[in-house]
Design an enzyme around this catalytic site. Structure first.
Site, mmCIF file in Angstrom:
data_model
loop_
_atom_site.group_PDB
_atom_site.id
_atom_site.type_symbol
_atom_site.label_atom_id
_atom_site.label_comp_id
_atom_site.label_asym_id
_atom_site.label_seq_id
_atom_site.Cartn_x
_atom_site.Cartn_y
_atom_site.Cartn_z
ATOM 1 N N ARG A 149 0.836 -1.209 0.112
ATOM 2 C CA ARG A 149 -0.129 0.099 -0.082
ATOM 3 C C ARG A 149 0.866 1.413 0.023
ATOM 4 O O ARG A 149 0.512 2.147 0.627
ATOM 5 C CB ARG A 149 -1.014 0.083 1.412
ATOM 6 C CG ARG A 149 -1.987 -0.888 1.360
ATOM 7 C CD ARG A 149 -2.908 -0.681 -0.111
ATOM 8 N NE ARG A 149 -4.214 -1.602 0.092
ATOM 9 C CZ ARG A 149 -4.448 -2.752 -0.325
ATOM 10 N NH1 ARG A 149 -3.604 -3.421 -1.186
ATOM 11 N NH2 ARG A 149 -5.486 -3.199 -0.318
ATOM 12 N N SER A 160 -11.166 -0.455 2.566
ATOM 13 C CA SER A 160 -10.594 -0.854 3.700
ATOM 14 C C SER A 160 -10.284 0.533 4.570
ATOM 15 O O SER A 160 -9.525 1.405 3.739
ATOM 16 C CB SER A 160 -9.075 -1.417 3.686
ATOM 17 O OG SER A 160 -9.562 -2.703 2.849
ATOM 18 N N GLU A 209 -5.962 4.015 6.235
ATOM 19 C CA GLU A 209 -5.603 3.693 4.796
ATOM 20 C C GLU A 209 -5.974 4.639 3.822
ATOM 21 O O GLU A 209 -5.279 5.135 2.954
ATOM 22 C CB GLU A 209 -6.315 2.414 4.415
ATOM 23 C CG GLU A 209 -5.577 1.440 3.281
ATOM 24 C CD GLU A 209 -6.131 1.803 1.859
ATOM 25 O OE1 GLU A 209 -5.451 1.440 1.020
ATOM 26 O OE2 GLU A 209 -7.295 2.188 1.833
HETATM 27 N N1 EPU Z 1 -11.985 -10.488 8.492
HETATM 28 C C1 EPU Z 1 -12.741 -10.505 9.950
HETATM 29 N N2 EPU Z 1 -13.802 -9.825 9.772
HETATM 30 C C2 EPU Z 1 -14.327 -9.138 8.257
HETATM 31 C C3 EPU Z 1 -13.817 -9.604 7.153
HETATM 32 C C4 EPU Z 1 -12.429 -10.104 7.421
HETATM 33 O O1 EPU Z 1 -12.414 -10.856 10.869
HETATM 34 O O2 EPU Z 1 -15.354 -8.686 8.457
HETATM 35 C C5 EPU Z 1 -10.639 -11.112 8.715
HETATM 36 C C6 EPU Z 1 -10.889 -12.759 8.542
HETATM 37 O O3 EPU Z 1 -9.897 -13.321 9.102
HETATM 38 C C7 EPU Z 1 -10.267 -12.820 7.051
HETATM 39 C C8 EPU Z 1 -9.383 -11.768 7.067
HETATM 40 O O4 EPU Z 1 -9.796 -10.706 7.771
HETATM 41 O O5 EPU Z 1 -9.909 -13.970 6.631
HETATM 42 C C9 EPU Z 1 -9.083 -11.067 5.488
HETATM 43 O O6 EPU Z 1 -10.320 -10.543 4.863
HETATM 44 P P1 EPU Z 1 -10.046 -10.059 3.630
HETATM 45 O O7 EPU Z 1 -10.059 -11.354 2.594
HETATM 46 O O8 EPU Z 1 -11.513 -9.433 3.432
HETATM 47 O O9 EPU Z 1 -9.210 -9.172 3.486
HETATM 48 P P2 EPU Z 1 -8.640 -7.860 4.109
HETATM 49 O O10 EPU Z 1 -7.277 -8.254 4.603
HETATM 50 O O11 EPU Z 1 -9.778 -7.316 5.078
HETATM 51 C C10 EPU Z 1 -7.277 -6.868 2.365
HETATM 52 C C11 EPU Z 1 -7.135 -5.352 1.501
HETATM 53 C C12 EPU Z 1 -8.395 -5.318 0.472
HETATM 54 C C13 EPU Z 1 -8.392 -6.432 -0.515
HETATM 55 C C14 EPU Z 1 -8.496 -7.691 0.443
HETATM 56 C C15 EPU Z 1 -8.365 -9.050 -0.543
HETATM 57 C C16 EPU Z 1 -6.171 -4.216 3.056
HETATM 58 C C17 EPU Z 1 -5.886 -2.793 3.914
HETATM 59 N N3 EPU Z 1 -7.195 -4.613 2.449
HETATM 60 O O12 EPU Z 1 -8.324 -6.770 3.034
HETATM 61 O O13 EPU Z 1 -8.244 -4.252 -0.242
HETATM 62 O O14 EPU Z 1 -9.569 -6.238 -1.335
HETATM 63 O O15 EPU Z 1 -7.628 -7.977 1.097
HETATM 64 O O16 EPU Z 1 -7.175 -9.277 -1.084
HETATM 65 O O17 EPU Z 1 -4.685 -4.763 2.618
HETATM 66 C C18 EPU Z 1 -8.748 -1.732 0.082
HETATM 67 O O18 EPU Z 1 -7.574 -1.703 0.411
HETATM 68 O O19 EPU Z 1 -9.656 -0.720 0.133
HETATM 69 C C19 EPU Z 1 -9.343 -3.184 0.078
HETATM 70 C C20 EPU Z 1 -10.508 -3.262 -0.136
#
Ligand code: EPU
Length: 346
Positions: free
Chosen positions: A166, A242, A340
């Site tokens: 990022r 995010s 972010e």
């Molecule tokens: N999780 C929760 N609660 C939730 C959602 C997720 O506890 O409501 C936990 C779970 O353990 C889950 C983990 O978070 O396994 C990962 O969730 P997710 O796959 O949705 O990914 P994220 O880490 O929350 C990141 C990026 C997203 C990107 C996704 C998919 C960042 C800050 N965010 O989110 O990017 O789409 O991975 O690769 O790195 C953005 O930057 O705006 C964005 C949406």
């Protein structure tokens, strides 16, 4: 130069909050960017570059400066000497997801997992957009920018852009200096889709060989299920995606986090002796639930990491709730969450 005064910015952002820009200029060419930047410099007023507004929080009092809205268009496809690679030369104002769709339909692999991300092409190198196992850093060949200090157009390779999670030189060491006008992406012609992310693998049978178009569509479905796709009438997508970065913590911190929570967090790879933890997990463990709200501000009903404007929210209310979340996570786990989205006018 067609300057607009007191232009409301909220409608130009996905979160939909904030006041007006003192001055606003729509730029359709590199010459207009040069002119706008020269004008701001001459009058000694700050300048902000607006793309798709999908990762932005505008303050309630607005931005007392010039907002340059990037509306440069055009996608050029350049065949390379090697038959399995193809270069896409894309103007900064192109809609990101439409470009992704064009590449998957052309059979070019490399950004299919980045489907459904709102915003414009020019914003993607700035924050090194990544999702579902891909990052733009790995396919960017060159970034063309206007250097406001030297007053010249220059180009950076991926290495020179200094990409990490990022982050790039454009939003860190050289923040505010460069205006992205064009990005070259080197994609694999006839390449296979990346199926690294568990959420994505689950949608396909173990022995399936989905096409790039199918994978891009699957990614959009996942995003939609999480309220992370812009869909008319979907209340959860009035957000900036995010709201916090996933924190990277030293391995030693994992033990404390696990013992405080009574369960261990899922982790992502992040360099030697470090772990990246989902901010959404930390936030939930700190007591916040999906769908909870403070007045007109809420946590998305489908993803804990998105703060949502439920209608009529102010930027101040959003930041107050964000601060409450940050304080709770810090006090429970000793981890400081970093916001972010970009903030302007604060
Ligand atoms: N999780 C929760 N609660 C939730 C959602 C997720 O506890 O409501 C936990 C779970 O353990 C889950 C983990 O978070 O396994 C990962 O969730 P997710 O796959 O949705 O990914 P994220 O880490 O929350 C990141 C990026 C997203 C990107 C996704 C998919 C960042 C800050 N965010 O989110 O990017 O789409 O991975 O690769 O790195 C953005 O930057 O705006 C964005 C949406």
């Amino acid at each position: 130069m067609h300057l607009i005064e007191n232009k409301p910015l909220a409608p130009l952002t996905t979160l939909g909050v904030g006041g007006p820009a003192r001055y606003f200029l729509e730029t359709r060419s590199e010459e207009e960017i040069l002119e706008g930047s020269a004008w701001a410099q001459k009058h000694g007023i700050p300048l902000f570059v607006l793309g798709g507004g999908s990762n932005l929080v505008v303050s309630d009092k607005g931005f007392d400066g010039l907002v340059l809205h990037i509306a440069l268009h055009g996608v050029e496809v350049i065949e390379s000497e090697s038959a399995d690679q193809v270069l896409f030369r894309v103007a900064a104002g192109e809609d990101w997801d439409s470009f992704v769709q064009q590449t998957v339909e052309a059979g070019s692999a490399g950004i299919e997992c980045l489907a459904g991300i709102p915003g414009t092409v020019g914003g993607t190198p700035v924050q090194n957009v990544g999702a579902y196992g891909q990052e733009v850093a790995s396919v960017i060949e060159r970034v063309r920018v206007f250097d406001q200090e030297e007053r010249a157009f220059v180009e950076f390779s991926a290495a020179e852009s200094e990409f990490t999670y990022r982050r790039s030189r454009f939003n860190s060491t050289d923040k505010g200096r460069y205006i992205v006008t064009r990005v070259d992406f080197r994609l694999q012609h006839g390449g296979s889709p990346t199926l690294k992310y568990a959420d994505l693998q689950r949608l396909f049978a173990a022995d399936a060989t989905p096409t790039l178009v199918e994978v891009a569509a699957a990614v959009r479905r996942i995003r939609q299920n999480k309220g992370m796709l812009l869909v008319e009438g979907d209340a959860d997508c009035r957000s900036a995606g995010s709201f916090f970065k996933n924190p990277i913590v030293p391995v030693q911190a994992m033990q404390t986090i696990t013992s405080v929570a009574g369960t261990s967090p899922p982790t992502y790879d992040a360099g030697p002796n470090e772990r990246k933890i989902p901010a959404a997990w930390l936030i939930e463990q700190a007591g916040f639930t999906k769908g909870s709200s403070r007045g007109a501000v809420g946590i998305s009903t489908r993803h804990t990491l998105a703060l949502v404007n439920r209608g009529g929210a102010t930027a101040e209310e959003i930041l107050e709730f964000a601060e409450e979340i940050r304080a709770a996570v810090a006090s429970r786990f000793g981890v400081t969450l970093e916001m972010e989205p970009v903030q302007i006018g604060f």
